[in-house]
Write a protein that holds these residues in place. Sequence first.
Motif, PDB file in Angstrom:
ATOM      1  N   LEU A   1       0.810  -1.220   0.000  1.00  0.00           N
ATOM      2  CA  LEU A   1       0.000   0.000   0.000  1.00  0.00           C
ATOM      3  C   LEU A   1       0.834   1.257   0.000  1.00  0.00           C
ATOM      4  CD1 LEU A   1      -2.617  -0.817   2.744  1.00  0.00           C
ATOM      5  CD2 LEU A   1      -3.113  -0.150   0.388  1.00  0.00           C
ATOM      6  N   TYR A   2       1.967   1.184   0.669  1.00  0.00           N
ATOM      7  CA  TYR A   2       2.797   2.357   0.830  1.00  0.00           C
ATOM      8  C   TYR A   2       3.854   2.445  -0.267  1.00  0.00           C
ATOM      9  CZ  TYR A   2       0.695   2.056   5.413  1.00  0.00           C
ATOM     10  OH  TYR A   2      -0.204   1.954   6.436  1.00  0.00           O
ATOM     11  N   GLY A   3       3.831   1.504  -1.207  1.00  0.00           N
ATOM     12  CA  GLY A   3       4.830   1.499  -2.250  1.00  0.00           C
ATOM     13  C   GLY A   3       6.119   0.854  -1.786  1.00  0.00           C
TER      14      GLY A   3
ATOM     15  N   ILE B   1     -10.585  -3.536  11.304  1.00  0.00           N
ATOM     16  CA  ILE B   1      -9.336  -4.320  11.293  1.00  0.00           C
ATOM     17  C   ILE B   1      -8.418  -3.822  10.180  1.00  0.00           C
ATOM     18  CG2 ILE B   1      -8.309  -6.602  11.110  1.00  0.00           C
ATOM     19  CD1 ILE B   1     -10.912  -7.800  12.059  1.00  0.00           C
ATOM     20  N   GLY B   2      -7.277  -3.297  10.587  1.00  0.00           N
ATOM     21  CA  GLY B   2      -6.268  -2.859   9.616  1.00  0.00           C
ATOM     22  C   GLY B   2      -5.237  -3.945   9.399  1.00  0.00           C
ATOM     23  N   GLU B   3      -4.153  -3.528   8.782  1.00  0.00           N
ATOM     24  CA  GLU B   3      -3.142  -4.494   8.350  1.00  0.00           C
ATOM     25  C   GLU B   3      -2.091  -4.703   9.439  1.00  0.00           C
ATOM     26  OE1 GLU B   3      -1.985  -3.428   4.392  1.00  0.00           O
ATOM     27  OE2 GLU B   3       0.074  -4.040   4.800  1.00  0.00           O
ATOM     28  N   GLY B   4      -1.455  -3.627   9.828  1.00  0.00           N
ATOM     29  CA  GLY B   4      -0.413  -3.719  10.847  1.00  0.00           C
ATOM     30  C   GLY B   4       0.054  -2.313  11.173  1.00  0.00           C
ATOM     31  N   PRO B   5       0.672  -2.145  12.337  1.00  0.00           N
ATOM     32  CA  PRO B   5       1.120  -0.813  12.733  1.00  0.00           C
ATOM     33  C   PRO B   5       2.141  -0.241  11.749  1.00  0.00           C
ATOM     34  CG  PRO B   5       1.368  -2.411  14.537  1.00  0.00           C
ATOM     35  CD  PRO B   5       1.004  -3.184  13.313  1.00  0.00           C
ATOM     36  N   GLY B   6       2.083   1.062  11.559  1.00  0.00           N
ATOM     37  CA  GLY B   6       3.122   1.771  10.806  1.00  0.00           C
ATOM     38  C   GLY B   6       4.087   2.412  11.801  1.00  0.00           C
TER      39      GLY B   6
ATOM     40  N   ASN C   1       4.304   5.505  13.091  1.00  0.00           N
ATOM     41  CA  ASN C   1       3.711   6.282  14.195  1.00  0.00           C
ATOM     42  C   ASN C   1       3.074   5.376  15.236  1.00  0.00           C
ATOM     43  OD1 ASN C   1       4.131   9.041  13.211  1.00  0.00           O
ATOM     44  ND2 ASN C   1       2.857   8.337  11.514  1.00  0.00           N
ATOM     45  N   GLU C   2       2.461   4.318  14.761  1.00  0.00           N
ATOM     46  CA  GLU C   2       1.786   3.385  15.661  1.00  0.00           C
ATOM     47  C   GLU C   2       2.827   2.617  16.478  1.00  0.00           C
ATOM     48  OE1 GLU C   2       1.154   3.653  12.369  1.00  0.00           O
ATOM     49  OE2 GLU C   2      -0.786   4.686  12.507  1.00  0.00           O
ATOM     50  N   ASP C   3       3.914   2.247  15.832  1.00  0.00           N
ATOM     51  CA  ASP C   3       4.998   1.533  16.516  1.00  0.00           C
ATOM     52  C   ASP C   3       5.593   2.406  17.625  1.00  0.00           C
ATOM     53  OD1 ASP C   3       7.204  -0.556  16.616  1.00  0.00           O
ATOM     54  OD2 ASP C   3       8.386   1.204  16.053  1.00  0.00           O
TER      55      ASP C   3
ATOM     56  N   ARG D   1      -0.219   2.815  19.658  1.00  0.00           N
ATOM     57  CA  ARG D   1      -1.661   2.949  19.390  1.00  0.00           C
ATOM     58  C   ARG D   1      -1.944   2.749  17.903  1.00  0.00           C
ATOM     59  NH1 ARG D   1      -3.801   8.334  20.731  1.00  0.00           N
ATOM     60  NH2 ARG D   1      -5.773   7.229  20.405  1.00  0.00           N
ATOM     61  N   PRO D   2      -3.089   2.149  17.570  1.00  0.00           N
ATOM     62  CA  PRO D   2      -3.377   1.881  16.163  1.00  0.00           C
ATOM     63  C   PRO D   2      -3.864   3.133  15.425  1.00  0.00           C
ATOM     64  CG  PRO D   2      -5.250   1.223  17.504  1.00  0.00           C
ATOM     65  CD  PRO D   2      -4.184   1.705  18.460  1.00  0.00           C
ATOM     66  N   PHE D   3      -3.528   3.202  14.178  1.00  0.00           N
ATOM     67  CA  PHE D   3      -4.062   4.237  13.281  1.00  0.00           C
ATOM     68  C   PHE D   3      -3.963   5.646  13.875  1.00  0.00           C
ATOM     69  CE2 PHE D   3      -5.988   0.562  11.210  1.00  0.00           C
ATOM     70  CZ  PHE D   3      -5.819   0.896   9.868  1.00  0.00           C
TER      71      PHE D   3
ATOM     72  N   ALA E   1      -8.257  -2.429  15.577  1.00  0.00           N
ATOM     73  CA  ALA E   1      -7.095  -3.303  15.800  1.00  0.00           C
ATOM     74  C   ALA E   1      -6.521  -3.694  14.442  1.00  0.00           C
ATOM     75  CB  ALA E   1      -7.500  -4.537  16.595  1.00  0.00           C
ATOM     76  N   ASN E   2      -5.484  -4.469  14.467  1.00  0.00           N
ATOM     77  CA  ASN E   2      -4.796  -4.876  13.249  1.00  0.00           C
ATOM     78  C   ASN E   2      -4.630  -6.383  13.197  1.00  0.00           C
ATOM     79  OD1 ASN E   2      -3.978  -2.403  11.774  1.00  0.00           O
ATOM     80  ND2 ASN E   2      -2.929  -1.917  13.694  1.00  0.00           N
ATOM     81  N   ILE E   3      -4.340  -6.856  12.004  1.00  0.00           N
ATOM     82  CA  ILE E   3      -4.047  -8.272  11.813  1.00  0.00           C
ATOM     83  C   ILE E   3      -2.790  -8.682  12.591  1.00  0.00           C
ATOM     84  CG2 ILE E   3      -3.199  -9.894  10.044  1.00  0.00           C
ATOM     85  CD1 ILE E   3      -6.070  -9.568   9.703  1.00  0.00           C
TER      86      ILE E   3
ATOM     87  N   PHE F   1     -11.867  -0.157   1.291  1.00  0.00           N
ATOM     88  CA  PHE F   1     -10.487   0.248   1.008  1.00  0.00           C
ATOM     89  C   PHE F   1      -9.785   0.697   2.283  1.00  0.00           C
ATOM     90  CE2 PHE F   1     -12.145   1.464  -3.389  1.00  0.00           C
ATOM     91  CZ  PHE F   1     -11.624   0.331  -3.976  1.00  0.00           C
ATOM     92  N   HIS F   2      -8.497   0.453   2.333  1.00  0.00           N
ATOM     93  CA  HIS F   2      -7.668   0.929   3.438  1.00  0.00           C
ATOM     94  C   HIS F   2      -7.493   2.444   3.288  1.00  0.00           C
ATOM     95  CE1 HIS F   2      -4.265   1.413   6.113  1.00  0.00           C
ATOM     96  NE2 HIS F   2      -4.390   0.158   6.496  1.00  0.00           N
ATOM     97  N   PRO F   3      -7.563   3.183   4.399  1.00  0.00           N
ATOM     98  CA  PRO F   3      -7.380   4.632   4.275  1.00  0.00           C
ATOM     99  C   PRO F   3      -6.040   5.013   3.640  1.00  0.00           C
ATOM    100  CG  PRO F   3      -7.701   3.992   6.587  1.00  0.00           C
ATOM    101  CD  PRO F   3      -7.930   2.774   5.761  1.00  0.00           C
TER     102      PRO F   3
HETATM  103  N1  URA Z   1      -2.182   1.020   8.871  1.00  0.00           N
HETATM  104  C1  URA Z   1      -2.747  -0.065   9.436  1.00  0.00           C
HETATM  105  O1  URA Z   1      -3.164  -0.995   8.768  1.00  0.00           O
HETATM  106  N2  URA Z   1      -2.827  -0.079  10.769  1.00  0.00           N
HETATM  107  C2  URA Z   1      -2.399   0.895  11.551  1.00  0.00           C
HETATM  108  O2  URA Z   1      -2.531   0.789  12.772  1.00  0.00           O
HETATM  109  C3  URA Z   1      -1.834   2.015  10.936  1.00  0.00           C
HETATM  110  C4  URA Z   1      -1.725   2.053   9.582  1.00  0.00           C
END
Ligand code: URA
Length: 310
Positions: free
Chosen positions: A82-84, A156-161, A163-165, A169-171, A196-198, A270-272
């Motif tokens: 998603l982020y390239g 449910i998102g994919e995983g922390p990026g 900022n989240e790491d 906190r998620p998203f 939350a995330n996967i 779609f993912h934001p």
């Molecule tokens: N994208 C995700 O899928 N999850 C997050 O927590 C942040 C960005």
Amino acid sequence: MPDPLKHRLDLWLRSERAMGLPAVPLVDMGYVDESADPSPPKQTPAAPPSRAAQFFAGGPATKQPTAAPPGPPAVTGARPNLYGNAEPPMAKPSANPLPLLDQPFTAPVLSRDEKIRALRELDDAQVKGCTKCRLHQTRTNTVFGEGDPDARIFFIGEGPGENEDLSGRPFVGRAGQLLDKMIAGMGFRRDQVFIANIVKCRPPQNRAPAADETDTCTPYLVRQLEVVRPEAIITLGLPSSQYMLQSKLSMSRLRGNWHQWRGIRLMPTFHPAYLLRAYTEDNRAKVWDDLKKVLEALGLPVPKRSGKQE
Ligand code: URA
């Protein structure tokens, strides 16, 4: 494989089966090229957004960070996410922890206090110190997820990026700001839903989580869902939608349609972060349609969509 060899192999497998032995998968014997397994294509990132913050309300957009410090063990077979950034290929679903897609949870629904205790215990006793997969080596913090333990809607998102790491906190980054707008557009505050995330640890360089990482981590998510017991799940983006539904269908096939996950209705959208990259009126309208369907299914009022560009 040459024909005579195929024939001998066939006879061998038949005799094994006749003896009641499980057949040996051709993959284990090196006869099938696993890398040739066609995973559905990822969303092709479009031009960077210029008006992302106007999704529902308005505001200037800044660019999503794409670079990350070096670190993780490299995973081969990378393709853009998603982020390239590079990500490993999605492996076939293996012995994953989502075997009972069509079997509703049977444990009784907990009280609010019991839910709070159960979620806290899961985080404190299991997630925070988890070292079950390689992602723990490069994380700063685990990202358990947050929200109302009685939430009717669970994102449910994919995983922390990054900022989240850093925050745990998620998203909370740029994608998170857009998710907040999506939630507000539905008439909710962020603390009234669950997010939350996967996977609970940041995949290096924001790559998509590898199959073994999701398989290892999703029991935590399953437990969160069992505790919160939402009425609707909204999966954000292809990896979380495909993983939850154990599907290989593309996002255009999955989104906009209701699915079932263990007795809970599930709507992929779609993912934001994708939306930030492909910020078209068409994509925003699709997301709004998906969110509207969720509100309608839950018997909730559908607010007027703001920020729409005619
Ligand atoms: N994208 C995700 O899928 N999850 C997050 O927590 C942040 C960005």
